[in-house]
Design an enzyme around this catalytic site. Structure first.
Site, PDB file in Angstrom:
ATOM      1  N   GLU A   1       9.277   7.874   1.557  1.00 56.45           N
ATOM      2  CA  GLU A   1       9.829   8.458   2.789  1.00 56.45           C
ATOM      3  C   GLU A   1      10.587   7.356   3.529  1.00 56.45           C
ATOM      4  O   GLU A   1      10.399   6.179   3.263  1.00 56.45           O
ATOM      5  CB  GLU A   1       8.701   8.914   3.722  1.00 56.45           C
ATOM      6  CG  GLU A   1       7.746   9.924   3.161  1.00 56.45           C
ATOM      7  CD  GLU A   1       6.449   9.937   3.963  1.00 56.45           C
ATOM      8  OE1 GLU A   1       6.523  10.110   5.203  1.00 56.45           O
ATOM      9  OE2 GLU A   1       5.391   9.743   3.372  1.00 56.45           O
TER      10      GLU A   1
ATOM     11  N   LYS B   1      11.190   4.930   6.626  1.00 54.65           N
ATOM     12  CA  LYS B   1      10.365   4.282   7.649  1.00 54.65           C
ATOM     13  C   LYS B   1      11.171   4.293   8.934  1.00 54.65           C
ATOM     14  O   LYS B   1      12.188   3.630   9.036  1.00 54.65           O
ATOM     15  CB  LYS B   1      10.051   2.841   7.227  1.00 54.65           C
ATOM     16  CG  LYS B   1       9.109   2.126   8.174  1.00 54.65           C
ATOM     17  CD  LYS B   1       8.791   0.729   7.671  1.00 54.65           C
ATOM     18  CE  LYS B   1       7.698   0.057   8.471  1.00 54.65           C
ATOM     19  NZ  LYS B   1       7.624   0.349   9.883  1.00 54.65           N
TER      20      LYS B   1
ATOM     21  N   ARG C   1      -1.852   3.237  17.050  1.00 56.22           N
ATOM     22  CA  ARG C   1      -2.547   2.979  15.787  1.00 56.22           C
ATOM     23  C   ARG C   1      -3.779   2.093  15.973  1.00 56.22           C
ATOM     24  O   ARG C   1      -4.601   1.971  15.079  1.00 56.22           O
ATOM     25  CB  ARG C   1      -1.605   2.388  14.748  1.00 56.22           C
ATOM     26  CG  ARG C   1      -1.218   0.943  14.947  1.00 56.22           C
ATOM     27  CD  ARG C   1      -0.341   0.515  13.771  1.00 56.22           C
ATOM     28  NE  ARG C   1       0.206  -0.804  13.964  1.00 56.22           N
ATOM     29  CZ  ARG C   1      -0.424  -1.911  13.587  1.00 56.22           C
ATOM     30  NH1 ARG C   1      -1.597  -1.854  13.017  1.00 56.22           N
ATOM     31  NH2 ARG C   1       0.141  -3.093  13.796  1.00 56.22           N
TER      32      ARG C   1
ATOM     33  N   LYS D   1       5.324  -0.863   2.385  1.00 56.80           N
ATOM     34  CA  LYS D   1       6.546  -0.750   3.181  1.00 56.80           C
ATOM     35  C   LYS D   1       7.566  -1.733   2.622  1.00 56.80           C
ATOM     36  O   LYS D   1       7.243  -2.881   2.310  1.00 56.80           O
ATOM     37  CB  LYS D   1       6.273  -1.015   4.660  1.00 56.80           C
ATOM     38  CG  LYS D   1       5.667  -2.362   4.980  1.00 56.80           C
ATOM     39  CD  LYS D   1       5.377  -2.498   6.459  1.00 56.80           C
ATOM     40  CE  LYS D   1       4.480  -3.699   6.712  1.00 56.80           C
ATOM     41  NZ  LYS D   1       3.864  -3.688   8.025  1.00 56.80           N
TER      42      LYS D   1
END
Lengths: 331, 517
Positions: B221, B223, B243, B388
Site C-alpha cells: 500500500e 505510505k 500510536r 516500510k
C-alpha cells in the site's frame, strides 16, 4: 567635601586621595578582596590584606602594582582607614573610613555564613554603609551548604559509573566546595583542573586543609578511571575540550545563581548546587537593620529591590550603578 | 511531598531520557501507594486539578509580598510558580504526604482554595512549594511525556509497555492495581469501554533486503504522510488514539462522528478535501487541541484512510492472517466522506514496487508499506511482517552557522548545529540538526566549531560560513515562525561536504522550490 564620591574609576575618597576597588588603573587603590572584578592589576599603589596581596600576585604576577602595602589601621591624608573581615573569601575585608566629613563602611562582597577559609563578617557601624547586592532580591534565600553537598554525594552514590564535574570559581568557591566535601565525610581524592591548582596550594599554605587533591589532567585513554569521582574545574573549562575526557559526566555548578532554575538550565547544568559566598536577601536586609546607617548605598547587583526595601523601611538609600563590576561572575 | 519535589528537580535537570527514566524507576521503587500513583498521574496529565489559575496565585502572593519587590523578582526568575515558591515568606520544613495534598486540592471548592493554598505554602519549604504549585496549576514542565512515564512503570515492573498502554485508559489515579501488577501481583482487568490496543509497527527495508523475499507472499500500500491512529467504537463510546495510546479524540470530532460500527480500526489520519489529501502541515494545525473551532473543522477537515481492522463487532481478528483481516475490512460499512480504504497496489515483482515508489503521483505519499499476507496483527515492532520502504529523503547542501554544546555523553562537544542557505549575499538559517553524523564526524565538526568561532552567545557559538554539510530531511513546509519561511521535518546531517566551497551551497530559492504543492 563628601567622605566618599562615585567617580568614573569607581568609589573615591577625596580627603584620603584613594579609590576603593577601582575599575580602572589609579594612583592609589584600597582593595577589599582578590576577585578579578574588584582587584585589578596596574594601580600605582595598592593597600589590601596580606592574603589579598598574595592572591593578586598569584593571579597577575609580582609586578601587579607599583607599590604594595599590607593593611593596618592607619591614617591616609585626612582620614583614618581600617580593614575588617567580610566573611567572603580568603583575605576578604570591608574597609572603614572616617574623617571630618563622617564615616563610611564599604562592604566589598560579604557573607554571614560560616566559612572556614576566612574570619566571620564583623559589623562595623558607620554613617554610610555601602553594600553589595549580588543576591539582592527576596527570592534569594541560600539553603544550608551542607545539604547541597549532600545532594552531590547522593548523586555520586546513585550513579557510580559517571563522573561528577563541579563548576566552581578558582578563588573561594572551589576551596569552599572541597572543605564542605571533607566536612561531609568525602575522604577520597578530589581531582582539580589546572586553573585551580595555585589558589588551592595557597589555601593549604595558609593552613586551610583541603585533603588529597590531584590534577585532573590524565590522558584520554584512562577515561574510565574518573567514574564515580568528583572533579572540580572553573566553569569556563566546561566549554573546552577538557570536559570530553570524562565518562558521561554529570555537570554540576556551585553558585548562588543555581537557586533559579532557568539559570541552571541555560548553563546546561544537570545538578545545581546552591552554594554562595555572598549574603542572601535575609542576611543583607538583617545587616542593614543591624548596622542602622544614616544612609545605605547599594552597588553591583540588584540595586532596585534593595532600594525598594529601604524605602519601605523608611531608610535613606541610593543606588551607585557602578559600571564594570561583573555581578554574575564569581558568585 | 519532599520526595516528590526532589523527583521533579531530578527530572527537570536530567537532559536525557535514560536519566529521567532512571529517576522515575527509583522513585516508584522507593515510594509506596498511593503517593507514587498520584505522582504518575501528575506526570501523565491525568490529575485533573485545573481550578488553580495564575491570577489566583498572583492575588495570594500580593497579600504577603510588596508588589514592586514581587515584580522585580518575577522579572528575574521568569516563572510564576517558581517566583512564588522562592519569595513566599517563612519557610517550614513540613513534609505532608502527597496523597493528602492532592486529595485536599481535589476536594476543595474554588472559593476556599486560596485559603487552603496559602496555609500549605506557609508550612512548606521552597522546593516543596514549587512542586505544590506546579501540581495545583497542572503542567509540570519537566520534559516527561505520558509515554515516557508509562515506559518507566514498564521498566520498574519489567512489564511489556504495550500491555500497559492497552490497559491505561481503563485505569484511574492513583493506579494502585497497576503498581500491584508491577510488583508481581495480578494484572488489572480492563474495565473501560473503547480501550487502546497496542499497534503493529514496521521495520525499514530497501531493494536489497526485499530481493531475498518472494513478492507473492506480500501485499503493498502507499505510505501516507499523516499520523498513525487507532479509531475505536465500542457500544457508543468512541475514541481516537495516537500510536502510543494518547487519547486525541477531543481534537477530531469530525472523525469520531463518522464512526458508527463497533470496531477497532488502524489507519492514517489525514486532512482530506474531497479526494485531495493535504500535506502534513495542514494536519499539524489540527493536532494538540483540546477543542476545535467550526471554522477549522470546515477549512481543515480530517479523515481516516484505514488499512487494518483489529476487532469487528464481537470478533477479535488479531490472530487472523493479514489477507483475511483485509477482507473483513473491505466488508465493513464505512462513511466514505470521512473514512476510506487504503488501496492495495498492484505488482508482480519488487521492480514494480520500486517503480511505484519512484513515481507515487501524490506529494503526500512518503513511500510504500509492504505487509506479509500471512502475518497476524502483532503488538510492537516485530521483524519480518511489516516493512516500510520510504522515499529517499530530500537533500540540500547547507552552510554551518551556529553550534551549541550537547549534554551527557556529548558534554563538551558542539553537537547541535544550525545551518543555513544563501539568500543573496546572506545566509539564512533553515534548520537545526543534532544527529545523523558518525562519532568521527562529530569530532571533526566539534574541532571546526572551536577553530572557526566568530561570536559567542552563552552556550552558542557562531562560526565562520565555511563548512558545508549535506542535510537530509523528510518533509518541507511553509512556516511563518521561521525567518526563512520554511520548516523541515527530521533534518539530520547526512555527510560533511568538504569537497564543496560554501559559495556553492544551495540557495533559499532552490530550497523553497522543493516544497510539495
Amino acid at each position: 567635601m563628601a567622605i566618599l564620591e562615585n567617580t568614573y574609576a569607581g568609589l573615591f575618597c577625596p580627603a584620603g586621595g584613594f579609590h576603593i576597588d577601582p575599575l580602572r588603573p589609579v594612583d592609589r587603590a584600597l582593595i577589599t578582596h582578590g576577585h578579578a572584578d574588584h582587584a585589578r592589576a596596574g594601580h600605582g599603589a595598592v593597600m589590601a590584606t596580606a592574603q589579598t596581596l598574595d592572591i593578586m600576585a598569584i593571579r597577575y604576577g609580582e609586578a601587579f602594582a607599583g607599590m604594595r602595602q599590607v593593611a593596618t589601621p592607619t591614617r591616609i591624608g585626612d582620614v583614618d582607614v581600617s580593614f575588617h573581615p567580610a566573611g567572603h573569601v580568603l583575605g576578604s575585608a570591608q574597609i572603614h573610613i572616617s574623617g571630618r566629613a563622617g564615616s563610611v563602611t564599604i562592604s566589598g562582597d560579604y557573607s554571614r555564613t560560616a566559612n572556614p577559609a576566612c574570619a566571620p563578617f564583623q559589623p562595623v557601624p558607620a554613617d554610610i554603609f555601602v553594600t553589595e547586592a549580588t543576591f539582592g532580591l527576596p527570592v534569594f534565600r541560600h539553603p544550608d551548604p551542607l545539604d547541597e553537598i549532600g545532594k552531590l554525594l547522593a548523586s555520586v552514590a546513585a550513579q557510580p559509573e559517571r563522573a561528577h564535574l563541579v563548576g566552581a570559581y578558582a578563588l573561594g568557591k572551589a576551596q569552599r566546595v572541597i572543605m564542605l566535601l571533607r566536612d561531609a565525610g568525602w575522604d577520597a581524592p578530589i581531582y582539580i583542573h589546572g586553573a585551580l591548582q595555585r589558589l588551592c596550594d595557597y589555601h593549604i599554605a595558609q593552613g586551610i586543609p583541603l585533603g588529597d587533591l590531584r590534577p585532573a589532567t590524565i590522558d584520554r585513554s584512562t577515561k574510565a578511571q574518573f567514574a564515580g569521582q568528583i572533579i572540580l574545574g572553573p566553569p569556563s573549562a566546561f566549554a573546552a575540550t577538557w570536559a570530553q575526557r570524562f565518562p558521561d559526566p554529570v555537570i554540576c555548578f556551585a553558585s548562588g545563581w543555581m537557586q533559579v532554575r532557568a539559570r541552571a538550565r541555560q548553563r546546561g547544568v544537570e545538578l545545581p548546587l546552591v552554594i554562595s559566598d555572598h549574603v542572601d536577601w535575609p542576611d543583607l536586609t538583617r545587616t542593614i537593620t543591624e548596622l542602622d546607617p544614616a544612609e545605605t548605598w547599594v552597588t553591583h547587583g540588584r540595586e532596585d529591590a534593595v532600594i525598594r526595601w529601604c524605602d519601605l523601611q523608611q531608610r535613606a538609600a541610593r543606588p551607585l550603578r557602578l559600571v564594570g563590576y561583573d555581578d554574575e561572575a564569581e558568585a | 511531598m519532599k520526595r516528590f519535589a526532589q523527583l521533579l528537580e531530578q527530572l527537570a535537570f536530567s537532559p536525557q531520557r535514560t536519566g529521567k527514566t532512571r529517576h522515575l524507576v527509583q522513585y516508584f521503587a522507593a515510594v509506596p501507594d498511593p503517593a507514587r500513583g498520584y505522582a504518575l498521574a501528575a506526570l501523565t496529565g491525568d490529575l485533573a486539578l485545573r481550578k488553580v489559575t495564575p491570577s489566583m496565585l498572583r492575588a495570594l502572593v500580593a497579600e504577603r509580598v510588596d508588589a514592586e519587590l514581587f515584580a522585580l523578582s518575577y522579572d528575574f526568575v521568569g516563572d510564576l510558580a517558581e517566583t512564588i515558591a522562592l519569595i513566599w515568606p517563612g519557610g517550614g520544613g513540613a513534609d505532608p504526604p502527597l496523597p493528602e495534598v492532592v486529595e485536599e486540592l481535589a476536594a476543595t471548592a474554588k472559593t476556599a482554595l486560596p485559603g487552603v493554598i496559602a496555609a500549605r505554602l506557609d508550612t512548606l519549604g521552597p522546593s516543596e512549594r514549587y512542586a505544590y504549585l506546579k501540581l495545583a496549576t497542572g503542567g509540570l514542565r519537566v520534559g516527561v511525556s505520558g509515554r515516557m512515564a508509562r515506559l518507566a512503570v514498564a521498566d520498574f515492573g519489567t512489564l511489556p509497555l504495550t500491555e500497559i498502554e492497552e490497559l491505561w485508559h481503563g485505569l484511574t489515579p492513583p493506579y494502585t492495581s497497576l503498581f500491584t501488577w508491577a510488583e508481581g501481583g495480578a494484572k488489572p482487568v480492563n474495565a473501560a469501554k473503547a480501550p487502546f490496543r497496542p499497534v503493529m509497527l514496521s521495520t525499514p527495508t530497501d531493494a536489497k533486503a526485499l530481493a531475498a523475499l518472494d513478492p507473492a507472499d506480500f501485499s503493498a500500500e502507499w505510505k501516507w504522510d499523516g499520523i498513525r491512529v487507532q479509531a475505536v467504537c465500542d457500544g457508543g463510546v468512541k475514541r481516537l488514539y495516537s500510536r502510543t495510546g494518547e487519547d486525541i479524540s477531543a481534537a477530531f470530532p469530525d472523525v469520531l462522528d463518522a464512526l458508527s460500527h463497533d470496531a477497532v480500526l488502524d489507519g492514517e489520519l489525514l486532512v482530506r478535501r474531497g479526494d485531495a489529501v493535504a500535506p502534513f502541515n495542514d494536519l499539524q494545525k489540527r493536532l494538540g487541541r483540546k477543542t476545535v473551532s467550526a471554522r477549522l473543522l470546515a477549512s481543515h477537515p480530517a479523515a481516516l484512510r484505514v488499512y487494518d481492522v483489529l476487532i469487528d463487532g464481537p470478533d477479535d481478528l488479531r490472530a487472523l492472517p493479514h489477507h483475511a483481516r483485509r477482507a473483513r475490512l473491505e466488508a465493513l460499512p464505512l462513511d466514505p466522506a470521512r473514512i476510506d480504504l487504503s488501496p492495495l497496489l498492484r505488482f508482480d515483482t519488487w521492480d514494480d514496487i520500486a517503480a511505484l515508489r519512484a513515481e507515487p503521483g501524490d506529494p503526500v505519499i512518503e513511500g510504500v508499506m509492504i505487509k506479509h499476507r500471512q502475518s497476524p496483527y502483532l503488538a510492537g515492532r516485530i521483524k519480518g511482517h511489516w516493512f516500510k520502504w520510504k522515499r529517499d529523503p530530500m537533500l540540500i547542501d547547507a552552510v554551518l552557522m551556529y553550534a551549541q554544546r550537547g549534554h551527557g555523553k556529548r558534554s563538551g562537544y558542539y553537537s547541535d548545529f544550525t545551518f543555513g542557505v544563501w539568500d543573496g549575499e546572506a545566509l539564512v538559517p533553515v534548520g537545526k540538526a543534532y544527529f545523523g553524523f558518525t562519532d568521527a564526524e562529530l569530532k571533526e565538526l566539534d574541532r571546526f566549531v572551536r577553530t572557526h568561532t566568530t561570536e559567542r552567545f552563552g552556550p552558542v557559538r557562531a562560526v565562520a560560513p565555511e563548512k558545508v554539510v549535506e542535510v537530509a530531511f523528510e518533509g518541507l513546509a511553509e512556516s511563518s515562525r521561521h525567518k526563512s519561511g520554511l520548516a523541515m521535518r527530521f533534518p539530520r546531517i547526512n555527510r560533511i561536504r568538504d569537497d564543496k566551497p560554501a559559495a556553492e551551497a544551495d540557495t533559499l530559492e532552490t530550497v523553497r522550490a522543493m516544497i510539495p504543492r
